[in-house]
Scaffold this motif. Structure first.
Motif, PDB file in Angstrom:
ATOM      1  N   LYS A 152      45.706  68.459  -1.180  1.00 38.82           N
ATOM      2  CA  LYS A 152      44.929  69.531  -0.549  1.00 38.82           C
ATOM      3  C   LYS A 152      43.847  68.959   0.368  1.00 38.82           C
ATOM      4  CE  LYS A 152      43.274  74.116  -1.646  1.00 38.82           C
ATOM      5  NZ  LYS A 152      43.170  75.135  -2.710  1.00 38.82           N
ATOM      6  N   ASP A 153      43.242  67.871  -0.067  1.00 36.33           N
ATOM      7  CA  ASP A 153      42.224  67.239   0.769  1.00 36.33           C
ATOM      8  C   ASP A 153      42.826  66.737   2.067  1.00 36.33           C
ATOM      9  OD1 ASP A 153      39.261  66.265   0.500  1.00 36.33           O
ATOM     10  OD2 ASP A 153      40.339  64.589   1.395  1.00 36.33           O
ATOM     11  N   PHE A 154      44.042  66.198   1.995  1.00 30.19           N
ATOM     12  CA  PHE A 154      44.710  65.737   3.208  1.00 30.19           C
ATOM     13  C   PHE A 154      45.004  66.918   4.132  1.00 30.19           C
ATOM     14  CE2 PHE A 154      48.550  64.765   5.643  1.00 30.19           C
ATOM     15  CZ  PHE A 154      48.149  63.608   6.289  1.00 30.19           C
ATOM     16  N   ALA A 155      45.390  68.056   3.551  1.00 31.38           N
ATOM     17  CA  ALA A 155      45.630  69.252   4.375  1.00 31.38           C
ATOM     18  C   ALA A 155      44.341  69.696   5.065  1.00 31.38           C
ATOM     19  CB  ALA A 155      46.183  70.379   3.506  1.00 31.38           C
ATOM     20  N   TYR A 156      43.228  69.614   4.354  1.00 28.65           N
ATOM     21  CA  TYR A 156      41.938  69.943   4.974  1.00 28.65           C
ATOM     22  C   TYR A 156      41.589  68.943   6.073  1.00 28.65           C
ATOM     23  CZ  TYR A 156      40.792  73.395   1.357  1.00 28.65           C
ATOM     24  OH  TYR A 156      40.775  74.507   0.549  1.00 28.65           O
TER      25      TYR A 156
ATOM     26  N   MET B 126      38.259  62.813   2.882  1.00 29.29           N
ATOM     27  CA  MET B 126      38.779  61.694   3.665  1.00 29.29           C
ATOM     28  C   MET B 126      37.809  61.322   4.789  1.00 29.29           C
ATOM     29  SD  MET B 126      42.905  62.343   3.841  1.00 29.29           S
ATOM     30  CE  MET B 126      43.168  60.914   4.887  1.00 29.29           C
ATOM     31  N   ASN B 127      36.982  62.259   5.216  1.00 31.29           N
ATOM     32  CA  ASN B 127      35.948  61.959   6.207  1.00 31.29           C
ATOM     33  C   ASN B 127      34.699  61.374   5.564  1.00 31.29           C
ATOM     34  OD1 ASN B 127      37.322  62.878   8.579  1.00 31.29           O
ATOM     35  ND2 ASN B 127      36.985  64.982   7.891  1.00 31.29           N
ATOM     36  N   TYR B 128      34.680  61.304   4.237  1.00 25.94           N
ATOM     37  CA  TYR B 128      33.568  60.711   3.480  1.00 25.94           C
ATOM     38  C   TYR B 128      34.165  59.714   2.490  1.00 25.94           C
ATOM     39  CZ  TYR B 128      31.009  64.659   5.410  1.00 25.94           C
ATOM     40  OH  TYR B 128      30.431  65.566   6.273  1.00 25.94           O
ATOM     41  N   ALA B 129      35.031  58.844   3.012  1.00 28.97           N
ATOM     42  CA  ALA B 129      35.846  57.983   2.158  1.00 28.97           C
ATOM     43  C   ALA B 129      35.020  57.001   1.347  1.00 28.97           C
ATOM     44  CB  ALA B 129      36.863  57.224   3.013  1.00 28.97           C
ATOM     45  N   PHE B 130      33.773  56.749   1.734  1.00 27.45           N
ATOM     46  CA  PHE B 130      32.947  55.785   1.009  1.00 27.45           C
ATOM     47  C   PHE B 130      32.709  56.216  -0.435  1.00 27.45           C
ATOM     48  CE2 PHE B 130      30.223  58.818   3.195  1.00 27.45           C
ATOM     49  CZ  PHE B 130      29.428  59.284   2.159  1.00 27.45           C
ATOM     50  N   VAL B 131      32.833  57.508  -0.743  1.00 21.80           N
ATOM     51  CA  VAL B 131      32.572  58.008  -2.089  1.00 21.80           C
ATOM     52  C   VAL B 131      33.811  57.931  -2.975  1.00 21.80           C
ATOM     53  CG1 VAL B 131      33.168  60.447  -1.797  1.00 21.80           C
ATOM     54  CG2 VAL B 131      31.268  59.831  -3.291  1.00 21.80           C
TER      55      VAL B 131
ATOM     56  N   PRO C 117      39.281  53.158  -4.266  1.00 23.11           N
ATOM     57  CA  PRO C 117      40.464  52.751  -3.491  1.00 23.11           C
ATOM     58  C   PRO C 117      41.762  53.401  -3.979  1.00 23.11           C
ATOM     59  CG  PRO C 117      39.078  50.850  -3.948  1.00 23.11           C
ATOM     60  CD  PRO C 117      38.494  51.999  -4.722  1.00 23.11           C
ATOM     61  N   ALA C 118      41.892  53.623  -5.287  1.00 26.72           N
ATOM     62  CA  ALA C 118      43.112  54.242  -5.802  1.00 26.72           C
ATOM     63  C   ALA C 118      43.289  55.649  -5.257  1.00 26.72           C
ATOM     64  CB  ALA C 118      43.074  54.263  -7.332  1.00 26.72           C
ATOM     65  N   THR C 119      42.211  56.407  -5.173  1.00 25.31           N
ATOM     66  CA  THR C 119      42.294  57.769  -4.638  1.00 25.31           C
ATOM     67  C   THR C 119      42.560  57.751  -3.145  1.00 25.31           C
ATOM     68  OG1 THR C 119      40.769  58.556  -6.355  1.00 25.31           O
ATOM     69  CG2 THR C 119      41.039  59.953  -4.419  1.00 25.31           C
ATOM     70  N   LYS C 120      41.932  56.832  -2.437  1.00 20.49           N
ATOM     71  CA  LYS C 120      42.182  56.730  -1.002  1.00 20.49           C
ATOM     72  C   LYS C 120      43.628  56.326  -0.711  1.00 20.49           C
ATOM     73  CE  LYS C 120      38.346  54.218  -0.328  1.00 20.49           C
ATOM     74  NZ  LYS C 120      37.204  53.531   0.328  1.00 20.49           N
ATOM     75  N   THR C 121      44.203  55.554  -1.616  1.00 26.95           N
ATOM     76  CA  THR C 121      45.605  55.175  -1.446  1.00 26.95           C
ATOM     77  C   THR C 121      46.504  56.404  -1.450  1.00 26.95           C
ATOM     78  OG1 THR C 121      45.182  53.055  -2.526  1.00 26.95           O
ATOM     79  CG2 THR C 121      47.466  53.757  -2.386  1.00 26.95           C
TER      80      THR C 121
END
Length: 897
Positions: free
Chosen positions: A484-488, A500-505, A508-512
């Motif tokens: 859903k975050d990717f859709a946003y 995803m625009n605040y990836a610093f929070v 790495p596993a979630t960003k993957t």
């Protein structure tokens, strides 16, 4: 003159406060006449014309007209043919002194005399509020700040350190804290009052200034509390000022008028009292303050604020409160303040980041901890569904937005690399357009607006003040539904918030997962395009299909990839399907994993000649004397990109500088520490040597030697005639930088540029650079370094009749935990197709152990595509160990099950 003015103030005290005296007093440098006489005229005129003070609108209009008449008499309208007898441009106005012009201006106003169209009071103070994101701010003419009166003509409360200390002592003496509670409530609930509090002031020995600081009955509203420069003016102590600096303290771009040390001392004194005495009142005041500011920014578009600096003063003060991360503040006040702060224009957020970085370093870790606690509390206590997810909760998104300001402040407060380290194509892009993406991987992903405004990038931070990992929030990362975050993230609707625009929070596993969804959607898109082309009579393969021979793996793979890259590079973004000639395995992921592992084992072998191994680190580096063509290195870059694109972990050992260079930064002296620790220590000794006998001690010139792949010694001059130029105290830093640049950049420039070009062919449209920093990309490529079979056991599921309590399952884990590390890696390779640990640990593998019949002599079987181990129900642990070791030690290739 001072006596006359003070007499007028005594006579018309209330009237002066309600009209314009203190407003214009701050603008005295803008008027050539005697300011006091001019405004005595104005105030006297108001008094005889009205029984009550003018409203704000009438007062402002009258003031503006009088000023226009004044400048019409002194400067004229600029029309050489003007026929207005009251305009200097007509030639009909005799030479007037400023005071005479002021008096005549008031008379003309009272007579409603003719006013030329071109006459404007060009010297009237104006404040420009810079436009920010979504046009929240506008450039407006704003009246000067009145430090002692509100818009309604009433005096604004305010605080200083001295006043707060006096109130605290008075309350202690009287054993009653009502005055303190009332003071905090009035000041901290009003943005105007708080913006005027704790201001920097010049030291003065004036008895009147000292009296103001000590006045017990007028601490909140002293009638003479104009700025101290004005007080000194009334006492005849005025001094000449620069006309461009009307206030005692005008901050520069990274400074503030708030006396932050004074604020901290004041808060320290305040919290020396029992918290229950005042904290409830302070929390309620902060909630009111945050509501009002958010309303101003969202609805009134900040027109109620005289300047953005005044608004920033408020946030600088409240975020110095030491208890923001505790109890009531966390639940009620902090998230409201974050909502208000997140509404600031980008320009204001950038200034706040600079001020925090310069003046609030010690405060940053505590502030980060408070924001992390707030996010964690709201995530754990929230009830989220598919219809209402964490992205929709402003109690979570608002502190995340504030954390971004803190994130960049931490980078500014740390060590930043110079701009010269941006690779060539990146530097050209950044210099040609400030708003252009500085991403080396994806030219289509825009740079973060706040980073653009600050002129920095996460890659610039060699060592941030707060470690990047401290910004991860694991509860939040686990709660986010990345699909859903990717859709946003992909949504064109600007109101959609995406982490995803605040990836610093994010961990790495979630960003993957975010990268995985992007890659899969791109693969499905390519598949749909192939289907449509087939429908219209132009059939194409929906997959990137490679057919290779095991004994000619590199030749076959590189030839096929080279053909794809030359004919249609977009085919590289299709899903990879590998087929080993003569084997019947169907590639659902497992065959590709083995293909990549075999390619890496062979092509990164030093005997192949394209890469070398560093002696002291055993890391892989480009061979500077390689005879291979650029195309070969390009194809290796394609292989690395395909591994990331297809979610495959590789057994490669690049130094961190490779990943920094892939993201668009050159290697620098600091990168030598990871590249070659021995050389780095030697260079550090040279850099730290302070003696004047460096040439005699080190005997080092600007000519350096290195060995090629054959062991032959070669030399390179870092500067012209470098063999004759010795390293001295004056040029040792230049030597270190040139030497590092040669080793990490120039000596392998051809090989690395080709390698990076191939990597970009696959990842050019991926959000890789948006989500990951260099050290995180290393995890993405190589996997986690934590090899914990206990994690794997806890995450494993069971099918076919097995449960966690089955005897064969218990025996399997006893054997698995007793194996040496190398055998454990073989077991992992046998079961999943890769011996690497994915980002996030072995718990991310989700292995399945299924019962494969009763006790027998058959060996265990694995479906590597799905991480499934088919394990017969062996009767003894000895038999299980024997069959399992044979399976993992002798398994190779794919057959039809």
């Amino acid at each position: 003159m001072s006596i006359i003015v003070l007499q007028y103030i005594e006579s018309y005290h209330e009237y002066f406060l309600s009209v314009v005296f203190f407003e214009i007093l701050q603008e005295r440098h803008k008027y050539p006449c005697d300011l006091y006489i001019f405004y005595i005229y104005i105030c006297h005129f108001y008094r005889v014309r009205a029984e009550s003070p003018c409203s704000d609108m009438k007062r402002a209009a009258a003031k503006k007209l009088i000023e226009r008449y004044f400048y019409q008499l002194t400067d004229g309208c600029g029309n050489p043919h003007c026929d207005n007898q009251h305009c200097a441009s007509s030639g009909k106005v005799t030479n007037l002194t400023p005071n005479q012009a002021a008096a005549q201006a008031i008379q003309l106003f009272s007579q409603e005399a003719r006013l030329c169209d071109g006459t404007q009071p060009s010297k009237v103070a104006r404040t420009t509020i810079e436009p920010g994101q979504t046009s929240l701010a506008k450039s407006l003419p704003v009246k000067s700040v009145n430090p002692t009166s509100s818009d309604e003509g009433k005096q604004e409360p305010y605080l200083t350190e001295a006043k707060l200390l006096y109130i605290i002592e008075k309350c202690k003496a009287e054993d009653s804290y009502s005055l303190l509670i009332r003071t905090l409530g009035e000041v901290f609930s009003s943005g105007k009052a708080l913006s005027l509090s704790f201001q920097k002031t010049e030291k003065s020995n004036s008895p009147l200034v000292a009296l103001l600081e000590r006045a017990p009955d007028t601490l909140l509203r002293p009638p003479a509390d104009l700025n101290k420069e004005a007080v000194r003016s009334l006492q005849g102590e005025d001094k000449e000022e620069d006309s461009s600096d009307p206030s005692p303290t005008v901050p520069n771009n990274d400074d503030t008028s708030v006396d932050l040390p004074s604020v901290r001392r004041a808060f320290e004194a305040l919290w020396s009292l029992p918290g229950e005495v005042f904290e409830s009142a302070l929390v309620n005041a902060l909630v009111t303050l945050a509501d009002d500011i958010e309303l101003d920014l969202r609805v009134f578009r900040i027109v109620r604020w005289d300047s953005m600096d005044s608004l920033l003063n408020v946030f600088l003060i409240v975020f110095e409160i030491p208890m923001l991360g505790n109890s009531e503040y966390l639940e009620l006040a902090l998230h409201m303040l974050c909502k208000a702060l997140s509404c600031l224009p980008i320009v204001a957020q950038a200034k706040l980041a600079r001020v925090w970085a310069k003046h609030c370093k010690s405060r940053l870790p505590n502030l980060l901890q408070a924001l992390q606690e707030l996010i964690t509390v709201k995530v754990i206590g929230g009830s989220f569904t598919r219809d209402y997810c964490v992205q929709d909760a402003d109690t979570i998104t608002a502190p995340t937005k504030v954390m971004k300001i803190l994130y960049y402040a931490s980078m500014l407060a740390g060590e930043l690399d110079p701009p010269e380290l941006i690779l060539g194509d990146e530097a050209e892009s950044a210099s040609s357009d400030k708003t252009a993406s500085r991403s080396a991987i994806s030219g289509q992903i825009p740079q973060d607006p706040l980073a653009t405004e600050l002129g920095i990038n996460a890659l610039d931070a060699r060592k941030p003040f707060i470690p990047f990992t401290d910004f991860y929030n694991e509860p939040l990362s686990d709660a986010i539904e990345m699909d859903k975050d990717f859709a946003y993230y992909k949504s064109e609707e600007p109101m959609k918030f995406s982490f995803m625009n605040y990836a610093f929070v994010l961990t790495p596993a979630t960003k993957t997962l975010g990268l995985y969804y992007d890659n899969r959607i791109r693969m499905y898109s390519e598949r749909r395009m192939s289907f449509l082309q087939t429908v219209v009579g132009q059939p194409t393969n929906p997959y990137l299909r490679l057919k290779v021979r095991r004994d000619h793996l590199i030749d076959d793979a590189l030839v096929e990839l080279e053909m794809v890259a030359m004919e249609n590079p977009s085919d590289l973004k299709k899903q990879l399907v590998v087929e080993f000639e003569g084997e019947q395995g169907v590639d659902e992921g497992g065959v590709s994993k083995e293909f990549f592992q075999l390619v890496v084992e062979e092509i990164f072998n030093p005997d192949y000649g394209m890469f070398t191994t560093q002696e002291d680190t055993q890391m892989t580096w480009f061979n500077p004397t390689s005879f291979e063509s650029d195309a070969q290195f390009t194809l290796i870059g394609i292989v690395l990109g395909l591994a990331i694109y297809n979610n495959v972990i590789l057994d490669v050992r690049f130094p961190m500088v490779v990943y920094r260079k892939l993201l668009g930064r050159k290697g620098a002296f600091a990168d030598l520490e990871d590249w070659s620790p021995t050389l780095y220590r030697t260079m550090k000794e040279l850099m730290e040597y302070t003696g004047d006998d460096m040439p005699e001690t080190f005997m080092q010139t600007f000519r350096v030697g290195y060995r090629d792949v054959f062991g032959s010694l070669s030399f390179h001059e870092l500067k012209e005639n470098g063999d004759e130029l010795y390293v001295t105290q004056g040029n040792k830093k230049e030597f270190a930088d040139l030497y590092a640049d040669f080793l990490l950049n120039k000596s392998v420039e051809r090989q690395f540029n080709a390698f990076r070009r191939g990597f970009q062919m696959v990842t050019d449209e991926s959000p890789l650079a948006l989500l990951f920093r260099p050290e995180e990309i290393e995890q993405l490529v190589c996997g986690s370094k934590i090899f914990d079979f206990a994690e794997l056991e806890a995450a494993t599921e069971y099918e076919g009749g097995y449960t966690v309590d089955s005897e064969a399952v218990r025996n399997f884990w006893r054997v698995a935990h007793s194996l040496p590390p190398e055998s454990q890696r073989r077991l992992l390779q046998f079961t999943t197709g890769s011996d690497r640990v994915p980002v996030g640990g072995l718990s991310r593998l989700k292995m399945v152990i299924a019962r494969h019949g009763p006790d027998s002599d058959r060996l265990p079987i694995a479906h590597t595509c799905f991480n499934v181990l088919l394990l017969p129900d062996y009767s003894t642990i000895e038999k299980l160990q024997d069959r399992l070791l044979k399976a993992i030690n002798y398994s190779k290739g794919f057959g039809m099950l």
